[in-house]
Every structure is written in C-alpha cells, then in structure tokens.
Enzyme design. Structure first.
Site, PDB file in Angstrom:
ATOM      1  N   GLU A  64      10.626  79.315 -66.056  1.00  0.00           N
ATOM      2  CA  GLU A  64       9.531  80.428 -65.924  1.00  0.00           C
ATOM      3  C   GLU A  64       9.139  80.648 -64.856  1.00  0.00           C
ATOM      4  OE1 GLU A  64       8.708  82.401 -68.844  1.00  0.00           O
ATOM      5  OE2 GLU A  64       7.906  83.445 -67.141  1.00  0.00           O
TER       6      GLU A  64
ATOM      7  N   LEU B 175       6.405  82.868 -64.148  1.00  0.00           N
ATOM      8  CA  LEU B 175       5.314  83.864 -64.307  1.00  0.00           C
ATOM      9  C   LEU B 175       4.294  83.325 -63.186  1.00  0.00           C
ATOM     10  CD1 LEU B 175       2.799  82.173 -65.895  1.00  0.00           C
ATOM     11  CD2 LEU B 175       4.296  82.802 -67.685  1.00  0.00           C
TER      12      LEU B 175
ATOM     13  N   LYS C 247      14.144  76.584 -60.607  1.00  0.00           N
ATOM     14  CA  LYS C 247      12.602  76.531 -60.582  1.00  0.00           C
ATOM     15  C   LYS C 247      11.826  75.819 -59.647  1.00  0.00           C
ATOM     16  CE  LYS C 247       8.567  76.784 -62.230  1.00  0.00           C
ATOM     17  NZ  LYS C 247       7.637  77.885 -62.444  1.00  0.00           N
TER      18      LYS C 247
ATOM     19  N   ALA D  50      -2.602  82.651 -44.763  1.00  0.00           N
ATOM     20  CA  ALA D  50      -3.136  81.594 -44.008  1.00  0.00           C
ATOM     21  C   ALA D  50      -4.567  81.435 -44.477  1.00  0.00           C
ATOM     22  CB  ALA D  50      -3.141  81.415 -42.513  1.00  0.00           C
ATOM     23  N   GLY D  51      -5.052  80.067 -44.913  1.00  0.00           N
ATOM     24  CA  GLY D  51      -6.254  80.070 -45.409  1.00  0.00           C
ATOM     25  C   GLY D  51      -6.551  78.572 -45.871  1.00  0.00           C
TER      26      GLY D  51
ATOM     27  N   CYS E 269       0.710  74.453 -60.812  1.00  0.00           N
ATOM     28  CA  CYS E 269       1.977  74.210 -60.419  1.00  0.00           C
ATOM     29  C   CYS E 269       2.452  73.731 -58.907  1.00  0.00           C
ATOM     30  CB  CYS E 269       2.637  75.700 -60.536  1.00  0.00           C
ATOM     31  SG  CYS E 269       2.225  76.246 -62.334  1.00  0.00           S
TER      32      CYS E 269
ATOM     33  N   LYS F  59       1.853  70.314 -57.856  1.00  0.00           N
ATOM     34  CA  LYS F  59       2.627  68.981 -58.333  1.00  0.00           C
ATOM     35  C   LYS F  59       3.827  69.153 -58.540  1.00  0.00           C
ATOM     36  CE  LYS F  59       2.984  71.021 -62.919  1.00  0.00           C
ATOM     37  NZ  LYS F  59       4.431  71.087 -63.681  1.00  0.00           N
TER      38      LYS F  59
ATOM     39  N   LYS G  13      -7.182  80.558 -57.478  1.00  0.00           N
ATOM     40  CA  LYS G  13      -6.753  82.148 -56.824  1.00  0.00           C
ATOM     41  C   LYS G  13      -7.530  83.254 -57.680  1.00  0.00           C
ATOM     42  CE  LYS G  13      -2.652  82.954 -59.469  1.00  0.00           C
ATOM     43  NZ  LYS G  13      -1.188  83.623 -59.228  1.00  0.00           N
TER      44      LYS G  13
ATOM     45  N   ARG H 149      -7.423  73.888 -61.978  1.00  0.00           N
ATOM     46  CA  ARG H 149      -6.488  72.758 -61.828  1.00  0.00           C
ATOM     47  C   ARG H 149      -6.532  72.705 -59.968  1.00  0.00           C
ATOM     48  NH1 ARG H 149      -1.889  73.527 -65.833  1.00  0.00           N
ATOM     49  NH2 ARG H 149      -2.098  75.464 -65.363  1.00  0.00           N
TER      50      ARG H 149
HETATM   51  C1  UGA Z   1       3.289  79.910 -58.803  1.00  0.00           C
HETATM   52  C2  UGA Z   1       4.565  80.637 -58.563  1.00  0.00           C
HETATM   53  O1  UGA Z   1       4.418  81.735 -57.769  1.00  0.00           O
HETATM   54  C3  UGA Z   1       5.281  81.122 -60.101  1.00  0.00           C
HETATM   55  O2  UGA Z   1       6.346  82.014 -59.429  1.00  0.00           O
HETATM   56  C4  UGA Z   1       5.677  80.065 -60.979  1.00  0.00           C
HETATM   57  O3  UGA Z   1       5.973  80.537 -61.985  1.00  0.00           O
HETATM   58  C5  UGA Z   1       4.155  79.247 -61.028  1.00  0.00           C
HETATM   59  O4  UGA Z   1       3.660  78.865 -59.939  1.00  0.00           O
HETATM   60  C6  UGA Z   1       4.555  78.010 -61.828  1.00  0.00           C
HETATM   61  O5  UGA Z   1       5.299  77.191 -61.495  1.00  0.00           O
HETATM   62  O6  UGA Z   1       4.249  78.133 -63.228  1.00  0.00           O
HETATM   63  P1  UGA Z   1       0.887  80.309 -59.546  1.00  0.00           P
HETATM   64  O7  UGA Z   1       0.466  78.823 -59.555  1.00  0.00           O
HETATM   65  O8  UGA Z   1       0.117  81.278 -60.677  1.00  0.00           O
HETATM   66  O9  UGA Z   1       2.391  80.735 -59.276  1.00  0.00           O
HETATM   67  O10 UGA Z   1       0.027  80.857 -58.098  1.00  0.00           O
HETATM   68  P2  UGA Z   1       0.778  81.526 -57.009  1.00  0.00           P
HETATM   69  O11 UGA Z   1       0.262  83.079 -56.990  1.00  0.00           O
HETATM   70  O12 UGA Z   1       1.934  81.029 -56.421  1.00  0.00           O
HETATM   71  O13 UGA Z   1      -0.483  81.050 -55.736  1.00  0.00           O
HETATM   72  C7  UGA Z   1      -0.435  79.579 -55.658  1.00  0.00           C
HETATM   73  C8  UGA Z   1      -1.588  79.209 -54.725  1.00  0.00           C
HETATM   74  O14 UGA Z   1      -1.183  79.609 -53.467  1.00  0.00           O
HETATM   75  C9  UGA Z   1      -3.038  79.715 -54.754  1.00  0.00           C
HETATM   76  O15 UGA Z   1      -4.137  78.870 -54.516  1.00  0.00           O
HETATM   77  C10 UGA Z   1      -3.048  80.829 -53.929  1.00  0.00           C
HETATM   78  O16 UGA Z   1      -4.417  81.160 -53.431  1.00  0.00           O
HETATM   79  C11 UGA Z   1      -2.280  80.284 -52.581  1.00  0.00           C
HETATM   80  N1  UGA Z   1      -1.652  81.282 -51.844  1.00  0.00           N
HETATM   81  C12 UGA Z   1      -0.900  82.112 -52.322  1.00  0.00           C
HETATM   82  C13 UGA Z   1      -1.943  81.083 -50.520  1.00  0.00           C
HETATM   83  O17 UGA Z   1      -2.766  80.295 -50.022  1.00  0.00           O
HETATM   84  N2  UGA Z   1      -1.493  81.962 -49.468  1.00  0.00           N
HETATM   85  C14 UGA Z   1      -0.617  83.021 -49.880  1.00  0.00           C
HETATM   86  O18 UGA Z   1      -0.268  83.731 -48.831  1.00  0.00           O
HETATM   87  C15 UGA Z   1      -0.305  82.925 -51.110  1.00  0.00           C
END
Ligand code: UGA
Length: 436
Positions: free
Chosen positions: A146, A148, A206, A254-255, A262, A265, A325, A332
């Site tokens: 998945e 998502l 994945k 950046a931040g 996800c 881990k 986010k 988590r």
């Molecule tokens: C992530 C993946 O994007 C999904 O494709 C995947 O299915 C999912 O993990 C999973 O394995 O289930 P998600 O954990 O919902 O999705 O969050 P993301 O949108 O990937 O963001 C992850 C983290 O990266 C957040 O803390 C976000 O703030 C940070 N982030 C994202 C940044 O610091 N900079 C960015 O440019 C983008």
C-alpha cells in the site's frame, strides 16, 4: 465481490471503507473492540479527511460491516491483511508478531480458491515464508503493498498512482493477479499501472519507495546544514534544483524532518533486513539518512534556545503542531512532539496546540500542557515554534495578529512554511531551518 480486511488501523480501516465505496461487500476485522465499536457505528476512530463520509455511507448501505470475530472472514473471496509492523522493541527490525497472529487466526477461515492479500509493510522474504501455510488450505497468497499517504489516504486508495501485486509464478498466481484486477476495477479501467511481479520485488518496491522519499528529505536537510554554515538559503536552493525534472521539487521541503508511523521505522527495518541478508553495506546510507533526520529535531530546539539567549528555563514556548504532518492526528514518531518534549526537559514552560492531534499527543506525552485554542497557546509566549504546517499556523496566523498576543517577538519556523519577510517586517526575529 466479498472481501475481508484484517486489521482496522490507518491502513485497514481506510482500505475497508474505500473498497465498500467502489461497490464491494466488505467486513473489517480487528482485535481492538474500541476501534470496532466506533467503525461499526460509522465513526472514524482517527482523523483522516474523507474517511468519515465513505465510512458512514458504507455502513448505512449495509455493504460495510465491522466485527472482532475473525470467523466473519469466511465467505470472502479475498482477505486483505493490513496489520501493523512496528519497530521491534529494543531493535531496528520490524516486529512481525501482529502479521503472524493475523495469519494464524485467519487461515482456519480461509477456503480453497480464496486469495489472501498481504498489505502490511514487511521485510523482504516474509511472503515466501507465509505462502506454504496459505497454500496448505488451498488458497493463494499475494503481496499487495500500500502506498497511501496519511491525509490523502482515501484518495490514494481509490485512485492510486500504481498497483503492485507480488504473486507466485504458478497458474494459481496468475489467477490471483486477475482477482486483484477485479477488486481494483475502477483504477484498472482508467489505466492505472498494474504491476504483477514476484513476492520479493513487491515487498521491496514498498520499502524502496519509502527509503527513497526519506533519502530525498534527508538530502535537502543535509544541504540545510551546509546552508547554515555558509549563509545560503536552502529553500531557494531546493527551488532551483527542483526545476530540473530529473530531481523535482516535491519532498525537498527542508525543516525539522520526517516522522510518522512509516518512514522512520521502515528505513530502520530495511537496514536491519539488509544486514541479515549479508548486504548491510548496500543500504548503510540509510543510517546516515536517519541520523541527519534526527539532528534536525535538535537543531530546531537549539534555535529556540539560542534565540532566547541560551536558556529556555522558565520561558514560555508556544509549540504550533503536534502531529507528524498536517491533515493527520498521528503523533507516532512526530518531530513536533519530540521538539516539545525536549524543550520541556530544558525547563521551558511548553504549551502545545494542534487542530487534531491533542488527544493522541496527551496519551503519549501527558507531561506537556495542551491548549486547543491557537491564540491562547501563543498568548504571553516568549517564543513561538511552528513544527506542523497546518494552514491555521502557516497561512492564517499573521505576524501582526501574533504581535498583539506574545511577550517576545521570536518565531522559529521548523517547516520553513512562514513568510519570513512578513514576520521580519512586523518586528519579529525569524529563524528558519537552513536559512539565513
Ligand atoms: C509515507 C509515504 O509517503 C507513503 O507513500 C507510504 O504509503 C506511507 O509512508 C506508508 O508507508 O504507509 P506518510 O507517512 O503518510 O506516507 O507521510 P509523508 O507524506 O510521506 O510524510 C512523512 C514525513 O516527512 C512527515 O513528517 C513530513 O512532514 C515529512 N516531510 C515530507 C518533510 O519533512 N519534507 C518534505 O518535503 C516532505
């Protein structure tokens, strides 16, 4: 089709509701009675945009039911297993106990000819190990990862950018792939890439995708570290390199770095699995990716300390954001909460706000002060730290408005999401991540 979904967390609950919304008859099964009771009433047990609507609709139509009785899986043609694979306590590998328990309880209810579709993120090799147990009851195991994103989960499930299915190279495997095409018929009909492959490739797709995304974020955060000692601006750098279509601007934010259930881990489990396979060095860079990411949390904390002349002791710090986010209530491994806890540990009077995640945050970090109202959070603050880029903070909070509430004029932008020029023009000392 009749489908069962084992595990009703962020992944399973959305999958069950989304499958009902495209016309299937679905039973969602989970061992947590609290979750099941809410879902059975048509109420989402967590915040996910759009979930509440399709859940209520599915339950009302009678096509979507929830139970904690695994026997309800009987009669479904496809059984999706979407239970969690958290980080093992005291190690970096994935904890497969939920996956094993789910298969153990499900298999007595699987009939000959059924398809069992694993959706959990697992170490490569897991499907091959589980397959003989599924074949022993005359069914076929496929691995259907998945992709998502939380916050976009409903849309990503109904209209994904690709579908990946790992199958055994047998006629039964081919038939199972066909069954999955029928399950995902609306996406398949509109031409969404449907990749049929072997188990190992499906499992690796994945973790490789998440490893790449994590690496992209840590790459730009490494550039932020260099920017900090050279006076460069990492956001302009990201814009400039992002124009190259081979690089792309997305995930170059950046931040304070990545968190959630996800990415952190998954890269650790991937590195641990590679070690087991004798190929640790192939992905040893993921340890660096992890280390860069964790350093950014400390950097945000240090910016607050420095801005308050070296000590936050007894100072009020308003923390805007707790979720990992925006558009999620998930805390988590949240960088936002991590920074809040660190500042609290340094003696600051920390008040945390978030539009959705306060309840979850309070459960894991009860020692912090939480305040649902944004303005009450920043009132009399010596410094404001923005760590989850909700619109309420990034767009809607103006420096003029904040000036009327706070004591200090210090803002640390942990997501580089605020308009630095506007805050400075209003008399604030603005500190970004990797920006002058
Ligand atoms: C992530 C993946 O994007 C999904 O494709 C995947 O299915 C999912 O993990 C999973 O394995 O289930 P998600 O954990 O919902 O999705 O969050 P993301 O949108 O990937 O963001 C992850 C983290 O990266 C957040 O803390 C976000 O703030 C940070 N982030 C994202 C940044 O610091 N900079 C960015 O440019 C983008």
């Amino acid at each position: 089709m009749r489908l069962s979904v084992i595990g009703c967390g962020y992944l399973g609950a959305v999958h069950a509701a989304a499958m009902a919304s495209i016309g299937h008859e679905v039973v969602g099964i989970d061992i947590d009675p609290r979750k099941i009771e809410a879902l059975a009433r048509g109420e989402a047990p967590f915040f996910e945009p759009g979930l509440q609507e399709i859940l209520a609709e599915g339950v009302a139509s009678g096509r979507l039911t929830f139970t904690s009785d695994i026997a309800a899986a009987e009669g479904a043609a496809v059984h999706f297993v979407g239970v969690g694979t958290p980080q093992l306590q005291g190690g970096h590998a994935a904890d497969l106990s939920h996956v094993n328990a789910a298969f153990e309880s499900l298999l007595p209810h699987v009939r000959e000819g059924d398809v069992v579709a694993g959706k959990s993120t697992v170490p490569v090799g897991t499907a091959a190990e589980l397959a003989p147990r599924v074949e022993a009851v005359g069914a076929t195991l496929v691995w259907n990862p998945e992709f998502l994103r939380e916050g976009w989960a409903v849309q990503d499930t109904i209209d994904p950018d690709r579908l990946v299915t790992g199958v055994p190279s047998t006629p039964a495997g081919e038939r199972a792939a066909q069954v999955l095409r029928e399950v995902y018929h609306p996406a398949v009909a509109k031409g969404t890439p449907f990749i049929v492959t072997d188990y190992a490739t499906a499992e690796l797709v994945k973790v490789a995708a998440n490893a790449f995304l994590a690496t992209k974020i840590s790459f730009i955060n490494a550039m932020a570290e260099i920017a900090e000692v050279t006076g460069a601006d990492v956001t302009q750098l990201a814009d400039a390199i992002g124009h190259d279509v081979r690089i792309g601007r997305r995930f170059l934010g950046a931040g304070i770095g990545f968190g959630g259930g996800c990415l952190p881990k998954d890269i650790r489990a991937f590195a641990a699995r590679a070690e087991e396979l004798g190929r640790g060095e192939s992905v040893s860079f993921l340890r660096e990716v992890d280390a860069i990411n964790l350093r950014r949390r400390e950097r945000a904390v240090q910016l607050v300390v420095d801005a308050l002349d070296g000590s936050v002791f007894d100072k009020k710090v308003a923390v805007l954001g707790a979720a990992f986010k925006p558009f999620s209530d998930d805390v988590r491994d949240s960088p936002a909460l991590h920074a809040a806890v660190r500042l609290h540990g340094l003696g600051a009077h920390v008040v945390v706000t978030d539009p959705q995640a306060i309840e979850n945050a309070r459960r894991v970090q009860p020692q912090l002060n939480y305040e649902p109202d944004r303005d009450a959070t920043i009132r009399d603050a010596d410094a404001v730290l923005m760590v989850t880029e909700w619109d309420e903070y990034r767009r809607e909070l103006t420096p003029e408005h904040a000036s009327a509430l706070t004591v200090g004029r210090v803002v640390v932008d942990g997501r580089n999401g605020l308009d630095a020029a506007a805050w400075r023009a209003a008399g604030w000392r603005y500190y970004g991540m990797g920006r002058p």
